[in-house]
Every structure is written in structure tokens, then in C-alpha cells.
Scaffold this motif. Structure first.
Motif, PDB file in Angstrom:
ATOM      1  N   VAL A   1       0.820  -1.205   0.000  1.00 11.32           N
ATOM      2  CA  VAL A   1       0.000   0.000   0.000  1.00 11.32           C
ATOM      3  C   VAL A   1       0.864   1.270   0.000  1.00 11.32           C
ATOM      4  CG1 VAL A   1      -0.307   0.509   2.472  1.00 11.32           C
ATOM      5  CG2 VAL A   1      -2.239   0.793   0.904  1.00 11.32           C
ATOM      6  N   GLU A   2       2.142   1.119   0.318  1.00 12.10           N
ATOM      7  CA  GLU A   2       3.063   2.262   0.256  1.00 12.10           C
ATOM      8  C   GLU A   2       3.101   2.850  -1.148  1.00 12.10           C
ATOM      9  OE1 GLU A   2       7.779   3.310   1.197  1.00 12.10           O
ATOM     10  OE2 GLU A   2       7.084   1.230   1.193  1.00 12.10           O
ATOM     11  N   ASN A   3       2.816   2.027  -2.163  1.00 12.44           N
ATOM     12  CA  ASN A   3       2.900   2.477  -3.546  1.00 12.44           C
ATOM     13  C   ASN A   3       1.604   3.098  -4.067  1.00 12.44           C
ATOM     14  OD1 ASN A   3       5.606   1.443  -3.841  1.00 12.44           O
ATOM     15  ND2 ASN A   3       4.719  -0.610  -3.957  1.00 12.44           N
ATOM     16  N   VAL A   4       0.569   3.121  -3.229  1.00 12.78           N
ATOM     17  CA  VAL A   4      -0.685   3.757  -3.631  1.00 12.78           C
ATOM     18  C   VAL A   4      -0.504   5.273  -3.626  1.00 12.78           C
ATOM     19  CG1 VAL A   4      -3.088   4.166  -2.960  1.00 12.78           C
ATOM     20  CG2 VAL A   4      -2.117   1.866  -2.781  1.00 12.78           C
ATOM     21  N   PRO A   5      -0.878   5.967  -4.708  1.00 11.40           N
ATOM     22  CA  PRO A   5      -0.723   7.427  -4.729  1.00 11.40           C
ATOM     23  C   PRO A   5      -1.577   8.077  -3.636  1.00 11.40           C
ATOM     24  CG  PRO A   5      -1.166   6.570  -6.934  1.00 11.40           C
ATOM     25  CD  PRO A   5      -1.420   5.450  -5.978  1.00 11.40           C
ATOM     26  N   HIS A   6      -0.961   8.908  -2.823  1.00 11.11           N
ATOM     27  CA  HIS A   6      -1.693   9.562  -1.732  1.00 11.11           C
ATOM     28  C   HIS A   6      -2.164  10.932  -2.193  1.00 11.11           C
ATOM     29  CE1 HIS A   6      -1.030   6.492   1.283  1.00 11.11           C
ATOM     30  NE2 HIS A   6       0.196   6.388   0.825  1.00 11.11           N
ATOM     31  N   LEU A   7      -3.237  10.899  -2.953  1.00  8.85           N
ATOM     32  CA  LEU A   7      -3.835  12.121  -3.477  1.00  8.85           C
ATOM     33  C   LEU A   7      -5.319  11.862  -3.660  1.00  8.85           C
ATOM     34  CD1 LEU A   7      -4.346  11.264  -6.682  1.00  8.85           C
ATOM     35  CD2 LEU A   7      -1.905  11.697  -6.824  1.00  8.85           C
ATOM     36  N   SER A   8      -6.047  12.890  -3.966  1.00  7.66           N
ATOM     37  CA  SER A   8      -7.458  12.738  -4.315  1.00  7.66           C
ATOM     38  C   SER A   8      -7.713  13.581  -5.546  1.00  7.66           C
ATOM     39  CB  SER A   8      -8.361  13.160  -3.151  1.00  7.66           C
ATOM     40  OG  SER A   8      -8.147  14.520  -2.831  1.00  7.66           O
ATOM     41  N   ALA A   9      -8.579  13.062  -6.399  1.00 10.57           N
ATOM     42  CA  ALA A   9      -8.853  13.750  -7.650  1.00 10.57           C
ATOM     43  C   ALA A   9     -10.303  13.545  -8.028  1.00 10.57           C
ATOM     44  CB  ALA A   9      -7.929  13.226  -8.747  1.00 10.57           C
ATOM     45  N   ASP A  10     -10.848  14.503  -8.793  1.00 14.78           N
ATOM     46  CA  ASP A  10     -12.218  14.382  -9.264  1.00 14.78           C
ATOM     47  C   ASP A  10     -12.210  13.656 -10.598  1.00 14.78           C
ATOM     48  OD1 ASP A  10     -15.133  15.302  -8.917  1.00 14.78           O
ATOM     49  OD2 ASP A  10     -14.642  15.905 -10.982  1.00 14.78           O
ATOM     50  N   LEU A  11     -12.948  12.533 -10.658  1.00 19.55           N
ATOM     51  CA  LEU A  11     -13.028  11.746 -11.875  1.00 19.55           C
ATOM     52  C   LEU A  11     -14.492  11.472 -12.181  1.00 19.55           C
ATOM     53  CD1 LEU A  11     -11.580  10.075 -14.100  1.00 19.55           C
ATOM     54  CD2 LEU A  11     -11.649   8.123 -12.531  1.00 19.55           C
ATOM     55  N   LEU A  12     -14.977  12.076 -13.253  1.00 16.98           N
ATOM     56  CA  LEU A  12     -16.369  11.874 -13.670  1.00 16.98           C
ATOM     57  C   LEU A  12     -17.348  12.183 -12.537  1.00 16.98           C
ATOM     58  CD1 LEU A  12     -15.884   8.525 -15.650  1.00 16.98           C
ATOM     59  CD2 LEU A  12     -15.847  10.867 -16.537  1.00 16.98           C
ATOM     60  N   GLY A  13     -17.046  13.245 -11.786  1.00 15.96           N
ATOM     61  CA  GLY A  13     -17.943  13.678 -10.720  1.00 15.96           C
ATOM     62  C   GLY A  13     -17.779  12.938  -9.413  1.00 15.96           C
ATOM     63  N   THR A  14     -16.803  12.034  -9.340  1.00 17.74           N
ATOM     64  CA  THR A  14     -16.548  11.269  -8.120  1.00 17.74           C
ATOM     65  C   THR A  14     -15.152  11.564  -7.612  1.00 17.74           C
ATOM     66  OG1 THR A  14     -17.986   9.475  -8.866  1.00 17.74           O
ATOM     67  CG2 THR A  14     -16.397   8.951  -7.134  1.00 17.74           C
ATOM     68  N   THR A  15     -15.011  11.778  -6.302  1.00 12.90           N
ATOM     69  CA  THR A  15     -13.696  11.991  -5.718  1.00 12.90           C
ATOM     70  C   THR A  15     -13.012  10.642  -5.526  1.00 12.90           C
ATOM     71  OG1 THR A  15     -14.428  13.981  -4.580  1.00 12.90           O
ATOM     72  CG2 THR A  15     -12.402  12.961  -3.780  1.00 12.90           C
ATOM     73  N   VAL A  16     -11.871  10.488  -6.174  1.00  9.96           N
ATOM     74  CA  VAL A  16     -11.136   9.235  -6.157  1.00  9.96           C
ATOM     75  C   VAL A  16      -9.843   9.433  -5.371  1.00  9.96           C
ATOM     76  CG1 VAL A  16      -9.999   7.494  -7.577  1.00  9.96           C
ATOM     77  CG2 VAL A  16     -12.104   8.576  -8.382  1.00  9.96           C
ATOM     78  N   GLY A  17      -9.527   8.478  -4.483  1.00  4.82           N
ATOM     79  CA  GLY A  17      -8.316   8.572  -3.672  1.00  4.82           C
ATOM     80  C   GLY A  17      -8.621   9.125  -2.292  1.00  4.82           C
ATOM     81  N   PHE A  18      -7.638   9.015  -1.407  1.00  8.71           N
ATOM     82  CA  PHE A  18      -7.894   9.301   0.007  1.00  8.71           C
ATOM     83  C   PHE A  18      -6.937  10.313   0.622  1.00  8.71           C
ATOM     84  CE2 PHE A  18      -9.120   4.846  -0.879  1.00  8.71           C
ATOM     85  CZ  PHE A  18     -10.494   5.015  -0.800  1.00  8.71           C
ATOM     86  N   GLY A  19      -6.169  11.007  -0.193  1.00  8.74           N
ATOM     87  CA  GLY A  19      -5.385  12.113   0.323  1.00  8.74           C
ATOM     88  C   GLY A  19      -4.156  11.717   1.125  1.00  8.74           C
ATOM     89  N   THR A  20      -3.862  12.497   2.150  1.00  9.51           N
ATOM     90  CA  THR A  20      -2.606  12.433   2.902  1.00  9.51           C
ATOM     91  C   THR A  20      -2.291  11.040   3.440  1.00  9.51           C
ATOM     92  OG1 THR A  20      -3.089  14.690   3.627  1.00  9.51           O
ATOM     93  CG2 THR A  20      -1.291  13.558   4.738  1.00  9.51           C
ATOM     94  N   ASP A  21      -1.036  10.659   3.297  1.00 14.68           N
ATOM     95  CA  ASP A  21      -0.549   9.395   3.836  1.00 14.68           C
ATOM     96  C   ASP A  21      -0.612   9.442   5.364  1.00 14.68           C
ATOM     97  OD1 ASP A  21       0.844   7.127   4.579  1.00 14.68           O
ATOM     98  OD2 ASP A  21       2.582   7.522   3.306  1.00 14.68           O
ATOM     99  N   PRO A  22      -1.345   8.514   6.012  1.00 13.81           N
ATOM    100  CA  PRO A  22      -1.483   8.560   7.476  1.00 13.81           C
ATOM    101  C   PRO A  22      -0.190   8.387   8.261  1.00 13.81           C
ATOM    102  CG  PRO A  22      -3.258   7.282   6.529  1.00 13.81           C
ATOM    103  CD  PRO A  22      -2.267   7.521   5.422  1.00 13.81           C
ATOM    104  N   VAL A  23       0.861   7.812   7.655  1.00 15.11           N
ATOM    105  CA  VAL A  23       2.120   7.679   8.394  1.00 15.11           C
ATOM    106  C   VAL A  23       3.067   8.846   8.115  1.00 15.11           C
ATOM    107  CG1 VAL A  23       1.957   5.165   8.473  1.00 15.11           C
ATOM    108  CG2 VAL A  23       3.260   6.255   6.625  1.00 15.11           C
TER     109      VAL A  23
END
Length: 301
Positions: free
Chosen positions: A236-258
Motif C-alpha cells: 500500500v506504500e505504492n498507492v498514490p496519496h492524493l485525491s482527484a475528481d473523476l467523472l464527478g466522483t472523488t477518487v483517492g484518500f489524500g494524505t498518507d497517514p504515516v
């Protein structure tokens, strides 16, 4: 990269998507848990699991029937054998516990895969001893790992009220005398973040989290201590830590908790992978045990 991943998840059929829905009875109409009524709650849900096993066997799904027969002999605060299935199981004596851990699983967890989730709960309960109880809460429809739902907060928002109700039920049994810790794995950390505001728990631990949908721990609006950990072998370290709007849906979860930017108390999870946070003998299990027991100064970073 994130948008491409989600687009692929939408386009690629899920394994087993065509599988029939295993029949099961509606949940037992049991009262909300209380110290005096625990045995009745357990009995009602055990009977329901037994009936679900019978129906699954008649339908021809022997794997589901086998799992449900096992559940029919356990301490179940809740059970629903319909669809993917939902289970809330208590390990230990909830009525007398001084320390309680509520475990929240991530993607691809249902009745058919409940054993792997329960194994982690068992490992933690063995470490806690007689003072502790563990509540394995599979109380929501988890997203598939290779699905569009796993990249958004939609399922988490749906699950949050159910998790709040479950914690409220546990608190009604243990009262103010017990500490309650919420241990949230992978997508389960998104569920916990959605439910955190005002939740009556002492600690929230985010394990192998892809992010929470919140920019900081403070944005969770919780009085609980917020912890985070990731094993050095966790993909999961390789998952991009960002959020983006895609087709009206917010995708991703933002800041890395660690990350320091999130502001959680980061603890050592050793070199384990994404499924190893409750592995016996692991650094992560040792630290989770300390968190649940309230031995926070002994937690290693």
C-alpha cells in the motif's frame, strides 16, 4: 495513474461476479446488547447462523454452509448471511472486559473469507489475556480489491453509521469502566475515519491505510488518540496519496497517514506485508496489544 487504475477497475469484470446469491434468512430480531441480555443476543444470532448454514447447504454452497455452521457455535453480536454476509463476533468476556478492541477489516472480506479476518482477532485476543475482549466487526459490505468502490469513500460513508451503532452497543455493555480501541485495516481505515467524529473510543489505529479521506488526524474530529503504522513490506506504500475528481466522483484518500503531515502517532509495524499486522510474534501485534491495554508509553516507533 490513479484515474487509469479506477477506469480499469470499472471496465474489468470482478472474479465471481456472476455467482448466484446464496439464500439466507433475514437477521434475527434480537434486542440491543446489554450486560443482562448478552446471552439472549448470542443465542438468537447463533440460531440464525445455523438456519443460514442449512439454507446454504440446500442451495449447494457447501463452503458457505461450513463457515456458517462454525459461526453458529460462537458469540455473535450480529449476523446476516445474505449476500456477501455480515458478522460481529466477540472473543472473550465482553461483560467483564476492561480493555476492548474493535477490529474493522478492509476489502474482499465477507463470510466466505471470514476465517482470515478472525485469525487476526484471535491472535490479538491471545495477547490481551483475560482482561481483554476483541470484537471482530464485519458489519459492512466491503469493496472488492479490484473494483471502482475501493478507490472512493462511498462504501465507507455507508458503513460509518453501522460502525457507530456497533461501538455504541459495545459501550452499552462495558460502560465507562473499559477502554475501547478501534483497529482499522486497509479500506477499514477509511470507514473508521468516516465514523470517527464523536465516536466514544480511546484510540484509533490505522493499519496499512491508503489514506482516510481527511488531510490530517485533527480533521477526524475525535477525542481518541490517532495512531498509524505501515509494514515495510506493505504494497500500500505504492498507492498514490492524493485525491482527484473523476467523472464527478472523488477518487483517492489524500494524505498518507504515516506521514508527518497527517499528524498521527506513528508506530513500528516491522517488516510485514499488507496482511501481516496481526501476525503472531510481529512488532505490529506487540504494539497493537500495548495500545489496547493502554500501555502507550511502551509503544515503539
Amino acid at each position: 495513474m490513479l484515474a487509469v487504475g479506477v477506469a480499469c477497475a470499472v471496465a474489468v469484470p470482478l472474479a465471481g461476479a456472476g455467482r448466484g446469491r446464496v439464500p439466507a434468512p433475514p437477521p434475527a430480531g434480537v434486542a440491543a446488547p446489554s450486560v443482562a441480555g448478552l446471552d439472549g443476543v448470542y443465542a438468537g444470532n447463533r440460531a440464525n447462523a445455523g438456519e443460514a448454514a442449512r439454507m446454504a447447504a440446500e442451495y449447494g454452497d457447501q463452503r458457505r454452509a461450513r463457515v456458517e455452521r462454525g459461526l453458529a457455535g460462537r458469540q455473535l453480536l450480529a449476523f446476516d448471511g445474505r449476500g456477501q454476509g455480515r458478522v460481529t463476533e466477540v472473543l472473550g468476556e465482553l461483560a467483564t472486559a476492561e480493555r476492548v478492541a474493535v477490529l474493522v477489516p478492509g476489502s474482499d472480506t465477507g463470510i466466505d473469507t471470514y476465517g482470515r479476518f478472525r485469525a487476526g482477532a484471535l491472535a490479538l485476543h491471545e495477547r490481551l489475556g483475560e482482561r481483554g475482549a476483541v470484537v471482530a466487526w464485519l458489519g459492512y459490505e466491503t469493496p472488492g480489491t479490484f473494483s471502482s468502490a475501493v478507490a472512493t469513500t462511498g462504501r465507507a460513508k455507508e458503513a460509518a453509521p453501522e460502525l457507530r451503532d456497533a461501538v455504541r452497543d459495545v459501550r452499552s455493555v462495558v460502560g465507562s469502566r473499559a477502554r475501547i480501541s478501534l483497529l482499522c485495516h486497509s479500506y477499514g481505515s477509511v470507514v473508521c475515519a468516516e465514523a470517527a467524529d464523536g465516536l466514544d473510543v480511546d484510540d484509533i489505529a490505522l493499519l496499512g491505510s491508503p489514506g482516510t479521506g481527511a488531510d490530517t488526524a485533527a480533521a477526524l474530529h475525535t477525542r481518541a488518540r490517532v495512531w498509524a503504522a505501515r509494514g515495510t513490506g506493505d504494497w500500500v506504500e505504492n498507492v498514490p496519496h492524493l485525491s482527484a475528481d473523476l467523472l464527478g466522483t472523488t477518487v483517492g484518500f489524500g494524505t498518507d497517514p504515516v506521514s508527518p503531515a497527517f499528524g498521527a502517532r506513528v508506530f513500528d509495524a516491522g517488516d510485514g506485508g499488507h496482511s501481516d499486522y496481526f501476525a503472531p510474534g510481529s512488532a505490529s501485534l506487540a504494539n497493537l496489544t500495548r495500545i489496547v491495554l493502554g500501555e502507550t508509553r511502551a509503544v515503539t516507533s
